[in-house]
Write a protein that holds these residues in place. Structure first.
Motif, mmCIF file in Angstrom:
data_model
loop_
_atom_site.group_PDB
_atom_site.id
_atom_site.type_symbol
_atom_site.label_atom_id
_atom_site.label_comp_id
_atom_site.label_asym_id
_atom_site.label_seq_id
_atom_site.Cartn_x
_atom_site.Cartn_y
_atom_site.Cartn_z
ATOM 1 N N ALA A 1 71.669 26.811 -3.621
ATOM 2 C CA ALA A 1 70.330 26.918 -4.195
ATOM 3 C C ALA A 1 69.527 25.632 -4.121
ATOM 4 O O ALA A 1 68.411 25.582 -4.591
ATOM 5 C CB ALA A 1 70.444 27.360 -5.650
ATOM 6 N N ALA B 1 65.109 26.989 -10.076
ATOM 7 C CA ALA B 1 66.133 27.753 -9.369
ATOM 8 C C ALA B 1 67.348 27.986 -10.260
ATOM 9 O O ALA B 1 67.923 29.082 -10.277
ATOM 10 C CB ALA B 1 66.547 27.007 -8.088
ATOM 11 N N PHE C 1 61.781 26.788 -1.198
ATOM 12 C CA PHE C 1 62.962 27.608 -0.949
ATOM 13 C C PHE C 1 62.774 28.671 0.135
ATOM 14 O O PHE C 1 63.726 29.346 0.502
ATOM 15 C CB PHE C 1 63.420 28.288 -2.244
ATOM 16 C CG PHE C 1 64.048 27.342 -3.217
ATOM 17 C CD1 PHE C 1 65.397 27.008 -3.124
ATOM 18 C CD2 PHE C 1 63.304 26.759 -4.229
ATOM 19 C CE1 PHE C 1 65.988 26.135 -4.004
ATOM 20 C CE2 PHE C 1 63.884 25.880 -5.132
ATOM 21 C CZ PHE C 1 65.228 25.561 -5.011
ATOM 22 N N TYR D 1 64.285 35.350 -4.662
ATOM 23 C CA TYR D 1 65.383 34.393 -4.877
ATOM 24 C C TYR D 1 66.328 34.916 -5.954
ATOM 25 O O TYR D 1 67.542 34.900 -5.783
ATOM 26 C CB TYR D 1 64.804 33.041 -5.264
ATOM 27 C CG TYR D 1 65.858 31.995 -5.553
ATOM 28 C CD1 TYR D 1 66.345 31.178 -4.560
ATOM 29 C CD2 TYR D 1 66.367 31.853 -6.842
ATOM 30 C CE1 TYR D 1 67.308 30.229 -4.819
ATOM 31 C CE2 TYR D 1 67.330 30.904 -7.121
ATOM 32 C CZ TYR D 1 67.802 30.090 -6.104
ATOM 33 O OH TYR D 1 68.782 29.161 -6.386
#
Length: 302
Positions: free
Chosen positions: A118, A257, A290, A297
């Motif tokens: 991540a 995240a 990301f 995500y």
């Protein structure tokens, strides 16, 4: 938690592999560049370590430990010009104990840290390609020495719970290794550790870490660091490796995240917690870092 502790805590693993190898001279094992960090401990004998792209190999003696950063290919061998085979072909759960005393044998403990996909703490990417502690440095650090001894016992025992225990031990050994390495860095050393040993920059990093939701500007951070704006921006970029506001964004995205993975908080709540007034602006920044939206995500979609 200060900036140094944040770096240590963030260098976590998503999984682990642990094994030992007994190698008779001549031998050579290679590790391809990958998204993993590799730990090698010389339990007996000696060998040479060569990083891809570096001309001169490094001699490793019994008791030495090295951490090779993710993405760095390397080889271990004895002699230094020996033929190299993939490491997976050399590692085994255990080797015949009577062979360990052979004068031409080297016993290695090798571990692979599967880093969290991540996106780890932004300063982790600034780790040097190699961390090397000598046997003397390890011996002087009792927590690290004991952790490495436990790793050796676990690697050679291979009980049914080995994978779970190895992962926990490797986490601890890695943090202890990095802490010992940091403690051995000279004042003013020209690497990223200087960011943590520089009082002004460390003060700014601590504020960014503790108060990511604040509306940080270069001028505000410079004021807290008791430096002029230009001096602060130049010193921060030089020591940390990127401009202050770029670091602020990456730190916020690391926190976001983690919250998306580990909590049920809404995207709006997470956005506010990391300093964004609206979910759309947060989603745009998150996608830029990301490569996918916060929702995709969280769901594991590509």
């Amino acid at each position: 938690m200060d900036a140094r502790s944040e770096v240590l805590a963030a260098y976590r693993t998503g999984g682990a592999f642990l094994g030992t190898a007994l190698l008779r001279r001549p031998w050579g094992i290679g590790v391809e560049p990958q998204r993993n960090s590799a730990l090698h401990v010389v339990l007996a004998g000696g060998c040479w370590l060569k990083l891809t792209g570096r001309d001169e190999p490094i001699r490793l003696s019994p008791g030495d430990v090295v951490l090779v950063a993710s993405g760095v290919g390397h080889a271990l061998s004895d002699p230094p010009d020996a033929e190299i085979i993939p490491i997976r072909d050399a590692l085994s759960a255990a080797s015949a104990p009577e062979a360990a005393s052979a004068s031409d044998a080297t016993r290695l403990l090798c571990a692979k840290y599967q880093l969290d996909e991540a996106g780890p703490h932004p300063m982790v990417s600034l780790m040097p390609p190699l961390v090397h502690l000598t046997a003397k440095q390890v011996e002087a650090n009792e927590p690290l020495r004991l952790a490495l001894q436990l790793l050796r016992v676990e690697a050679q025992g291979r009980r049914s719970e080995a994978e779970i225990i190895a992962s926990r031990l490797l986490d601890s050994a890695l943090v202890l290794l990095l802490r010992a390495w940091m403690d051995n860095q000279p004042a003013g050393s020209g690497n990223w550790f200087g960011a943590l040993s520089d009082p002004a920059i460390a003060r700014a990093l601590r504020l960014i870490h503790e108060q990511p939701q604040d509306d940080w500007t270069v001028a505000a951070l410079a004021d807290h660091a008791l430096l002029s704006r230009a001096t602060f921006a130049r010193r921060f970029t030089q020591l940390v490796g990127e401009p202050p506001l770029a670091y602020v964004t990456r730190w916020r995205m690391s926190l976001a995240a983690k919250a998306l993975r580990e909590t049920g908080r809404s995207i709006d709540e997470i956005a506010r917690a990391v300093g964004y007034e609206s979910a759309p602006s947060f989603s745009k920044a998150f996608s830029r870092v990301f490569g996918r939206s916060p929702g995709r995500y969280r769901n594991g979609s590509s």
